[in-house]
Design a protein around this motif. Structure first.
Motif, PDB file in Angstrom:
ATOM      1  N   VAL A 182      30.976  38.377  38.202  1.00 26.60           N
ATOM      2  CA  VAL A 182      32.042  39.160  38.642  1.00 26.60           C
ATOM      3  C   VAL A 182      31.646  40.946  38.171  1.00 26.60           C
ATOM      4  N   ALA A 183      30.732  40.917  37.036  1.00 25.33           N
ATOM      5  CA  ALA A 183      30.325  41.871  36.701  1.00 25.33           C
ATOM      6  C   ALA A 183      29.237  42.648  37.709  1.00 25.33           C
ATOM      7  N   ALA A 184      28.627  42.071  38.316  1.00 29.95           N
ATOM      8  CA  ALA A 184      27.720  42.327  39.410  1.00 29.95           C
ATOM      9  C   ALA A 184      28.647  42.681  40.671  1.00 29.95           C
ATOM     10  N   ALA A 185      29.797  42.255  40.737  1.00 33.90           N
ATOM     11  CA  ALA A 185      30.288  42.484  42.103  1.00 33.90           C
ATOM     12  C   ALA A 185      31.548  43.533  42.199  1.00 33.90           C
ATOM     13  N   VAL A 186      32.032  43.855  40.815  1.00 35.57           N
ATOM     14  CA  VAL A 186      33.026  44.888  40.874  1.00 35.57           C
ATOM     15  C   VAL A 186      32.468  46.103  39.937  1.00 35.57           C
ATOM     16  N   ASP A 187      33.283  47.048  40.344  1.00 36.84           N
ATOM     17  CA  ASP A 187      32.957  48.461  39.478  1.00 36.84           C
ATOM     18  C   ASP A 187      33.961  48.522  38.172  1.00 36.84           C
ATOM     19  N   LEU A 188      34.627  47.472  37.853  1.00 35.82           N
ATOM     20  CA  LEU A 188      35.467  47.518  36.708  1.00 35.82           C
ATOM     21  C   LEU A 188      34.940  46.893  35.534  1.00 35.82           C
ATOM     22  N   PRO A 189      35.407  47.375  34.281  1.00 39.96           N
ATOM     23  CA  PRO A 189      34.958  46.758  32.943  1.00 39.96           C
ATOM     24  C   PRO A 189      35.660  45.189  33.045  1.00 39.96           C
ATOM     25  N   VAL A 190      34.716  44.324  32.688  1.00 41.60           N
ATOM     26  CA  VAL A 190      34.984  43.032  32.467  1.00 41.60           C
ATOM     27  C   VAL A 190      35.163  42.467  31.003  1.00 41.60           C
ATOM     28  N   ILE A 191      36.441  41.888  30.911  1.00 41.34           N
ATOM     29  CA  ILE A 191      36.714  41.252  29.355  1.00 41.34           C
ATOM     30  C   ILE A 191      36.587  39.845  29.621  1.00 41.34           C
ATOM     31  N   GLY A 192      35.422  39.693  28.884  1.00 44.39           N
ATOM     32  CA  GLY A 192      34.961  38.292  28.929  1.00 44.39           C
ATOM     33  C   GLY A 192      35.298  37.236  27.672  1.00 44.39           C
ATOM     34  N   LEU A 193      35.841  36.248  28.358  1.00 43.50           N
ATOM     35  CA  LEU A 193      35.812  35.115  27.238  1.00 43.50           C
ATOM     36  C   LEU A 193      35.258  33.704  27.430  1.00 43.50           C
ATOM     37  N   TRP A 194      35.200  32.722  26.467  1.00 45.06           N
ATOM     38  CA  TRP A 194      34.541  31.401  26.940  1.00 45.06           C
ATOM     39  C   TRP A 194      35.453  30.401  26.232  1.00 45.06           C
ATOM     40  N   LYS A 195      36.269  29.664  27.072  1.00 41.97           N
ATOM     41  CA  LYS A 195      36.996  28.728  26.661  1.00 41.97           C
ATOM     42  C   LYS A 195      36.110  27.500  26.441  1.00 41.97           C
TER      43      LYS A 195
ATOM     44  N   ALA B 250      43.641  47.338  40.083  1.00 41.08           N
ATOM     45  CA  ALA B 250      43.417  46.830  38.675  1.00 41.08           C
ATOM     46  C   ALA B 250      42.608  47.636  37.758  1.00 41.08           C
ATOM     47  N   ALA B 251      42.768  47.716  36.572  1.00 45.50           N
ATOM     48  CA  ALA B 251      41.872  48.682  35.921  1.00 45.50           C
ATOM     49  C   ALA B 251      40.499  47.935  35.181  1.00 45.50           C
ATOM     50  N   ALA B 252      40.793  46.735  35.052  1.00 47.79           N
ATOM     51  CA  ALA B 252      39.906  45.726  34.435  1.00 47.79           C
ATOM     52  C   ALA B 252      40.272  44.293  34.901  1.00 47.79           C
ATOM     53  N   VAL B 253      39.185  43.400  34.585  1.00 42.03           N
ATOM     54  CA  VAL B 253      39.514  42.007  34.768  1.00 42.03           C
ATOM     55  C   VAL B 253      39.114  41.148  33.699  1.00 42.03           C
ATOM     56  N   ARG B 254      39.724  40.144  33.491  1.00 43.66           N
ATOM     57  CA  ARG B 254      39.565  38.987  32.266  1.00 43.66           C
ATOM     58  C   ARG B 254      39.089  37.877  32.805  1.00 43.66           C
ATOM     59  N   VAL B 255      38.069  37.328  32.444  1.00 42.15           N
ATOM     60  CA  VAL B 255      37.265  36.424  33.176  1.00 42.15           C
ATOM     61  C   VAL B 255      36.587  35.376  31.925  1.00 42.15           C
ATOM     62  N   ASN B 256      36.735  34.317  32.465  1.00 42.68           N
ATOM     63  CA  ASN B 256      36.332  33.082  31.617  1.00 42.68           C
ATOM     64  C   ASN B 256      34.762  32.439  31.998  1.00 42.68           C
ATOM     65  N   GLU B 257      33.945  32.346  31.021  1.00 44.82           N
ATOM     66  CA  GLU B 257      32.707  31.675  30.956  1.00 44.82           C
ATOM     67  C   GLU B 257      31.509  32.840  31.589  1.00 44.82           C
ATOM     68  N   PRO B 258      30.381  32.516  30.771  1.00 44.10           N
ATOM     69  CA  PRO B 258      29.271  33.512  31.036  1.00 44.10           C
ATOM     70  C   PRO B 258      28.918  33.541  32.555  1.00 44.10           C
ATOM     71  N   GLU B 259      28.775  32.557  33.183  1.00 41.73           N
ATOM     72  CA  GLU B 259      28.317  32.290  34.658  1.00 41.73           C
ATOM     73  C   GLU B 259      29.283  33.246  35.518  1.00 41.73           C
ATOM     74  N   VAL B 260      30.498  33.173  35.172  1.00 39.53           N
ATOM     75  CA  VAL B 260      31.605  33.875  36.157  1.00 39.53           C
ATOM     76  C   VAL B 260      31.655  35.376  35.762  1.00 39.53           C
ATOM     77  N   VAL B 261      31.499  35.713  34.537  1.00 36.09           N
ATOM     78  CA  VAL B 261      31.298  36.972  33.826  1.00 36.09           C
ATOM     79  C   VAL B 261      30.447  37.644  34.528  1.00 36.09           C
ATOM     80  N   ALA B 262      29.083  36.952  34.606  1.00 35.12           N
ATOM     81  CA  ALA B 262      28.092  37.675  35.504  1.00 35.12           C
ATOM     82  C   ALA B 262      28.056  38.157  36.645  1.00 35.12           C
TER      83      ALA B 262
END
Length: 227
Positions: free
Chosen positions: A58-71, A44-56
């Motif tokens: 995931v961003a610390a765990a992968v070397d991919l851009p994180v597309i963050g959203l908050w439902k 994958a070139a990037a991941v799309r992730v929901n909620e700030p806790e999970v974004v943080a």
């Protein structure tokens, strides 16, 4: 990663949506981090992730851009509905903030343009989730960096169909100068390829890759619930 390199890194590539709905056994931060790491390992070139806790996490765990959203909620404009939600995602490490850019009223009375300005000021990009051509054109005019077909079929007034809305992909690609992201009901590699052929710059796939509960339900239904 700045705008040019980031958008170039997504061109012609797959984005994996690593999410789980409320109540799903997969909805656990560590599980979603492992999901994102698996997506990275698979190309994958990037991941799309929901909620700030999970974004943080995931961003610390992968070397991919994180597309963050908050439902926040499940009705009306609930995908990153306010500037407050958007800035929390940037603070958590999102390189791109995905937000509802439909023409429906936002819960705080704000505008999508205001959200874009705030996110750009914080140093991140914006992906506009739209349901129609008019909304996509308006989002690009409001300086969204990417426009996604995410909400087609999920908002009244957009086509209700089982397949991806490739017609909207093609119309957006012809109408806006920013990259178009195909997202929504892309269930097979062939459909992902068709989305690129229709003009998408990149493709987001979620359920078909990261939703074992939903996929199991489909197979069970296909067997009439009897194994």
């Amino acid at each position: 990663m700045t705008e040019g390199p980031l958008l170039a890194a997504l061109a012609g590539r797959l984005v994996v949506s690593c999410q789980a709905p409320p109540g799903d056994p997969m909805r656990h931060t560590d599980t979603l981090v492992r999901m994102a790491r698996s997506a990275e390992a698979g190309g994958a070139a990037a991941v799309r992730v929901n909620e700030p806790e999970v974004v943080a996490a995931v961003a610390a765990a992968v070397d991919l851009p994180v597309i963050g959203l908050w439902k926040d909620g499940d009705a009306g404009v609930h995908i990153t509905p306010t500037v407050r939600h958007a800035l929390a995602l940037v603070e958590a490490g999102a390189a791109v903030v995905a937000a509802d850019a439909t023409d429906r009223p936002r819960p705080d009375g704000g505008t999508f343009a205001e959200l874009v300005t705030a996110v750009h000021g914080a140093g991140a990009l914006v992906m506009a989730d739209v349901s129609t051509l008019a909304e996509g054109v308006a989002a690009a005019r409001d300086r969204a960096d990417l426009v996604g077909t995410t909400l087609s079929g999920y908002v009244p007034g957009s086509p209700q169909q089982d397949d991806p809305d490739l017609e909207l992909v093609a119309k957006l690609a012809a109408a806006v100068s920013v990259p178009v992201v195909a997202e929504g009901r892309i269930a097979t590699p062939a459909q992902a390829g068709a989305a690129l052929s229709a003009g998408a710059a990149s493709v987001v796939v979620g359920t078909a890759i990261t939703a074992p509960t939903a996929l199991t339900r489909l197979f069970a239904a296909g067997l009439g619930g009897v194994l």
